[in-house]
Design a protein around this motif. Structure first.
Motif, short mmCIF file in Angstrom:
data_model
loop_
_atom_site.label_atom_id
_atom_site.label_comp_id
_atom_site.label_asym_id
_atom_site.label_seq_id
_atom_site.Cartn_x
_atom_site.Cartn_y
_atom_site.Cartn_z
N VAL A 139 23.09 14.94 56.14
CA VAL A 139 22.81 15.80 55.11
C VAL A 139 23.83 17.25 55.79
CG1 VAL A 139 21.22 17.62 54.06
CG2 VAL A 139 20.79 15.02 54.17
N ALA A 140 23.34 17.35 57.09
CA ALA A 140 24.02 18.82 57.42
C ALA A 140 25.69 18.26 57.57
CB ALA A 140 23.65 18.69 59.24
N GLY A 141 26.23 17.38 57.67
CA GLY A 141 27.62 17.18 57.64
C GLY A 141 28.05 17.29 56.46
N GLY A 145 30.79 20.31 55.11
CA GLY A 145 31.75 19.99 54.03
C GLY A 145 32.07 20.81 53.13
N SER A 146 30.81 21.19 52.68
CA SER A 146 30.84 22.25 51.42
C SER A 146 31.25 23.55 51.98
CB SER A 146 29.34 22.28 50.85
OG SER A 146 29.22 23.18 49.88
N LEU A 147 30.58 24.04 53.04
CA LEU A 147 30.96 25.47 53.65
C LEU A 147 32.59 25.57 53.93
CD1 LEU A 147 30.11 28.01 54.77
CD2 LEU A 147 29.82 26.78 57.16
N TYR A 148 32.91 24.50 54.65
CA TYR A 148 34.49 24.48 54.91
C TYR A 148 35.23 24.39 53.76
CZ TYR A 148 33.85 25.08 59.83
OH TYR A 148 33.52 25.63 61.07
N VAL A 156 37.38 18.36 50.96
CA VAL A 156 36.37 17.57 51.59
C VAL A 156 35.93 16.37 50.67
CG1 VAL A 156 34.16 17.26 52.91
CG2 VAL A 156 35.82 19.37 53.04
N VAL A 157 36.04 15.19 51.07
CA VAL A 157 35.05 13.85 50.21
C VAL A 157 34.19 13.46 51.12
CG1 VAL A 157 35.40 12.02 48.84
CG2 VAL A 157 37.21 13.71 48.76
N PHE A 198 35.52 19.59 46.66
CA PHE A 198 34.35 19.31 47.38
C PHE A 198 33.51 17.94 46.57
CE2 PHE A 198 29.77 18.88 48.52
CZ PHE A 198 29.88 18.58 49.76
N LYS A 199 33.54 16.72 47.11
CA LYS A 199 33.00 15.77 46.27
C LYS A 199 32.03 14.96 47.16
CE LYS A 199 36.48 14.92 42.60
NZ LYS A 199 35.50 15.67 41.45
N VAL A 200 31.06 14.57 46.59
CA VAL A 200 30.10 13.56 47.25
C VAL A 200 30.06 12.19 46.31
CG1 VAL A 200 27.97 13.09 47.99
CG2 VAL A 200 28.73 15.26 48.22
N VAL A 201 30.49 11.05 47.02
CA VAL A 201 30.46 9.84 46.27
C VAL A 201 29.82 8.74 46.88
CG1 VAL A 201 32.85 10.62 45.32
CG2 VAL A 201 32.77 8.94 47.15
#
Length: 262
Positions: A139-141, A145-148, A156-157, A198-201
């Motif tokens: 979750v922190a990672g 990724g969202s922040l960067y 960031v994917v 930024f994506k989360v898949v």
């Protein structure tokens, strides 16, 4: 193209190394463990993701980072904090300092492990409910990724991976398995999709018993070729006590990290 793969000596890294090799691609492989020279032309780097100067150097001249490095199962908080959380910060920071435009981050289904299975497909961008310190670290990672992305424009994917092995290990993995071939296909999609932001898949094969969404993964060009069902007669039965949760046995009290010792 030059691709840096952290944690390249690990299970997923070992499976992906030959599948990500291309005539027009140089693989730069990094791990704290010794990496074998297989004659594939890869650049071998022995370093820790917790060493920021070493990570900055490893990121120089790189077009993208595939971040697989870290502890892959539950550990005590001090180790999770040092390797998985601070180490992942250093990967993102090194990529930023070296001007790398894209990071593909190996997250996990255990970011959301304590969500109950509600009889419907788990959606993309499911809100975090981690089942372990390991899940918390991922979750922190994702948050890093969202922040960067937002602060520095890094693409960031994040891949919420199920179980990536040559074959599923148990009946739960008939639902959550990500075949090595599909894992490589998903990484290729994450590397090549234009301007993902930024994506989360979800990282899962299109299994007959799948209960995770593939909508966002398919939006970046991923197409699964495999189905765990062909292994259904071979795998041992999963302990069913924790199958009411997305995280399965990771929700067991047996995986209580115990916190930092007083």
């Amino acid at each position: 193209m030059r691709l840096l793969i952290t944690g390249a000596a690990g299970g997923v890294g070992t499976l992906l190394r030959p599948r990500l090799a291309r005539p027009d691609r140089v693989l730069r492989l990094l791990d704290v463990a010794e990496l074998p020279d297989t004659g594939d032309g890869a650049e071998l780097v022995r370093a820790s993701i917790t060493d920021l100067p070493a990570m900055v150097e490893a990121c120089r001249g790189v077009d993208a980072v595939l971040h697989l490095g870290g502890l892959a199962t539950e550990h005590g908080w001090p180790d999770i904090l040092s390797v998985n959380i601070d180490g992942t910060y250093k990967v993102f920071e090194a990529a930023h300092r070296a001007g790398v435009p894209r990071v593909v981050f190996a997250s996990t289904n255990h970011t959301v492990g304590f969500h109950p299975r509600a009889g419907h497909e788990a959606p993309d961008y499911l809100f975090p409910r981690p089942d372990t310190y390991y899940g918390v670290s991922k979750v922190a990672g994702e948050a890093l990724g969202s922040l960067y992305h937002d602060r520095y424009g890094l693409d960031v994917v994040c891949l919420r991976i199920g179980g990536c092995f040559e074959k599923p290990l148990d009946t739960r993995m008939l639902e959550t398995w990500l075949s090595p071939r599909d894992a490589a296909s998903l990484v290729e999609a994450a590397l090549s999709t234009p301007e993902p932001g930024f994506k989360v898949v979800w990282g899962v094969s299109d299994n007959t018993r799948r209960w995770w969404s593939l909508t966002e993964a398919e939006s970046i060009g991923y197409r699964s070729q495999d189905d765990a069902e062909i292994h259904a007669d071979e795998v041992p039965r999963t302990d069913e006590r924790f199958l009411g949760y997305l995280g399965g046995a990771f929700c067991s009290p047996d995986l209580d990290g115990g916190g930092e010792q007083a």
